[in-house]
Scaffold this motif. Structure first.
Motif, PDB file in Angstrom:
ATOM      1  N   GLN A  63      -7.320   8.302  -5.677  1.00  0.00           N
ATOM      2  CA  GLN A  63      -6.331   8.518  -6.736  1.00  0.00           C
ATOM      3  C   GLN A  63      -5.717   9.920  -6.623  1.00  0.00           C
ATOM      4  O   GLN A  63      -4.502  10.103  -6.702  1.00  0.00           O
ATOM      5  N   PHE A 115      -3.411  10.095  -3.509  1.00  0.00           N
ATOM      6  CA  PHE A 115      -2.128   9.388  -3.693  1.00  0.00           C
ATOM      7  C   PHE A 115      -1.244  10.075  -4.720  1.00  0.00           C
ATOM      8  O   PHE A 115      -0.029  10.169  -4.535  1.00  0.00           O
ATOM      9  N   GLN A 174      -3.072  -0.160  -0.972  1.00  0.00           N
ATOM     10  CA  GLN A 174      -2.501   1.042  -1.594  1.00  0.00           C
ATOM     11  C   GLN A 174      -1.623   1.830  -0.623  1.00  0.00           C
ATOM     12  O   GLN A 174      -0.861   2.698  -1.035  1.00  0.00           O
TER      13      GLN A 174
END
Lengths: 224, 394
Positions: free
Chosen positions: A181, A184, A206
């Protein structure tokens, strides 16, 4: 951002051989490198970073042909252009969180450590939830926290390219999601290019693109 | 460079036990030979300086070293005594000035040195507080002796009884402190200086007691034999010499025959020195003349030989320790290979990493050398103590 063409690489002390006819990573994209162990994923990262030099072919990173640069120039290029994150974190146990993040400034000798760097280190640590652990030695951190320190270290000099070698490989599922997380969030906010080696196929959706290194591996087998 | 120093410091501080062991090893490698050299050198200088400042020493035949140690440094065993008349003989020869020394007695902390006022002039001793001794029973303290006794002018100091179990023996003498000397950094700082006659009072050759001719004392008189009066033990003997009782102090026997430990002879010139030494060469002579500098040189030659073996041993040990340290650094580098690879990947050059390792090693070596320097300085301050130890050992 990364262009590899007609690459032929062999370690001088091993039979390993990698041949990459064409490899491309677009600027601002997030790309996952997958493939079985020994297929050359980490080698491609090292070639893209200028740590390794191919015997043949071209490696152009951020519009710079690394194969035309000497070791000193490649090092200078790497310091300013690339952030590296490793599977084993590769932090220095004897340094605190803060000092580990600032390490690129202290060890390269090419960059003068300034108050701005210190501010950025503190900001990054705060951003990944380590703001209250700046003075703690990294040996006293959890695996997830260590990897977050490693990410902060890679981002200190605001590189346009982030190369990560299985950054979540040693993490439990909770930490894995958290670290990813963070990565990104950062690359999207700063339009940073992200090239990541991973074994975890659940993470692939992702990424903008997935490159399977098996193709280079198969080619290598044929050559044998 | 600041960054390398910082990183080296963080590494050494984190591995503080390993660092402490390495620094301690380095300290010992440097300090053991250097400190021993310094200690022996300083002590030798101190001993030699004192001996060279004393031209000739005359004492009863026996060990020249014992004579020198007792008379110059007020230490070691008491040598055989010689008659006080020897001092007069030297003085009358016209070849040298004679200063008697009687260093057989002690207070609780310090040696008592029976001598004359001339000793102060000869050694250049200056009174810091009070005055020199003028009267029987008075003493002047060396600076260290005053510190140890916590005494100054106006205080009193007891001589130490030779044998506490001999109830018929001589009582300790309560001496009056009339002065304290300036420190000199020599054995004189440790002395309690009294007149030679006071030393004889301490020995019991002179004493004071109640006047037996007084009617009140008649009951204590056992018999009269010509000039001699024999009294019983209830006659009061004074253990302190005061203005009131000083007249009662008297010598039993001829002071010329009383014992002293040495005569310090100061020849007027080289010829006088040679002539004086020649007078004591006879086989029948019961007295010897020694040149203290020569005696101390012999002693120091022996000490230096032992020291050389110690230093040699220290160097061999140091070499072995250095080799072990080199091994520790090498193994440590192997263990840190991965760390070094990471540093190269994030931008460090091999040269800079080499500089970092060198900084760590030099910091350890430097800290060891600085500590060894500090210890050597402390050793320099302890040299006087070492000198005394050396004297006791010899």
């Amino acid at each position: 951002m990364i262009q590899i063409r007609d690459l032929d690489f062999q370690y001088h002390d091993s039979k390993f051989r990698l041949r990459v006819p064409e490899f491309h990573v677009a600027r601002g994209s997030t790309v996952a490198l997958v493939g079985p162990s020994g297929s050359g994923k980490t080698t491609i990262l090292n070639l893209a970073a200028g740590i390794l030099v191919p015997q043949q072919g071209q490696v152009v990173t951020n519009s710079v042909n690394l194969t035309e640069l000497g070791e000193h120039q490649r090092r200078a290029f790497r310091i300013t252009t690339i952030g590296l994150v490793f599977q084993e974190f590769e932090l220095l146990e004897h340094l605190t969180v803060f000092d580990n993040i600032l390490l690129p400034c202290r060890i390269t000798g090419a960059i003068r450590l300034t108050a701005a760097h210190r501010e950025r280190a503190a900001f990054l640590a705060n951003d990944v939830g380590l703001g209250d652990k700046l003075d703690r030695h990294v040996g006293r951190l959890s695996q997830g926290e260590r990897q977050r320190v490693a990410i902060c270290r890679a981002l200190l000099l605001e590189p346009p390219l982030l190369l990560c070698d299985e950054p979540t490989g040693n993490l439990d599922p909770g930490n894995k999601a958290h670290v990813l997380q963070i990565l990104f969030d950062y690359v999207r906010r700063h339009r940073t290019t992200l090239l990541t080696v991973t074994h975890d196929h659940q993470l692939l959706p992702q990424f903008d693109e997935t490159i399977d290194c098996q193709q280079f591996h198969e080619l290598r087998e044929v050559l044998r | 460079m600041k960054d390398l120093l910082y990183l080296a410091w963080r590494y050494l501080a984190y591995h503080r036990i390993k660092t402490a062991v390495l620094v301690a090893s380095m300290t010992m490698i440097v300090y053991l030979p250097a400190g021993l050299n310094l200690l022996i050198g300083e002590s030798a200088d101190e001993l030699t300086a004192r001996a060279e400042a004393t031209p000739l020493l005359i004492g009863a035949k026996g060990s020249p070293l014992e004579l020198v140690l007792n008379s110059l440094y007020f230490d070691g065993d008491t040598p055989p005594t010689l008659r006080y008349a020897e001092a007069a003989r030297i003085q009358q020869s016209g070849l040298a000035d004679a200063i008697p020394i009687d260093a057989r007695f002690r207070t609780r902390h310090s040696p008592i040195v029976g001598t004359t006022i001339d000793y102060f002039s000869f050694r250049g001793l200056q009174v810091a507080e009070g005055r020199r001794f003028h009267r029987l029973g008075e003493c002047v303290l060396g600076s260290r002796a005053a510190q140890l006794a916590r005494a100054g002018p106006g205080d009193a100091l007891m001589s130490k009884p030779e044998n506490v179990f001999d109830i018929a023996g001589v009582y300790p003498l309560k001496m009056h402190v009339v002065g304290v000397l300036h420190p000199t950094g020599t054995p004189d700082d440790h002395g309690v200086f009294v007149d030679t006659k006071t030393a004889w009072v301490i020995e019991g050759r002179a004493h004071g007691h109640a006047d037996l001719d007084q009617p009140a004392e008649q009951a204590n008189v056992l018999r009269r034999e010509g000039d001699t009066i024999v009294a019983n033990a209830s006659v009061i003997q004074y253990n302190e010499i005061t203005a009131e009782n000083i007249e009662s102090f008297h010598f039993h026997g001829d002071p010329e025959s009383f014992p002293i430990t040495a005569v310090l002879a100061v020849p007027h010139d080289d010829k006088s020195s040679t002539l004086l030494q020649g007078r004591y060469l006879g086989d029948q002579e019961l007295v010897q003349v020694v040149v203290p500098a020569g005696v101390m040189r012999e002693l120091l030659a022996t000490v230096m030989t032992v020291q050389r073996y110690f230093v040699l041993g220290g160097i061999v040990l140091g070499g072995a320790t250095l080799a072990t340290m080199a091994l520790v650094f090498t193994l440590s580098l192997q263990l840190r290979r991965r760390e070094m690879d990471t540093l190269v990947k994030i931008g460090g050059t091999r040269l800079r990493l080499g500089a970092l390792i060198a900084t760590e090693i030099l910091s350890v070596l430097g800290a060891g050398i600085v500590l060894a320097g500090g210890l050597s300085l402390a050793t320099g301050w302890l040299a006087p103590l070492a000198t005394r130890l050396l004297l006791q050992l010899s």
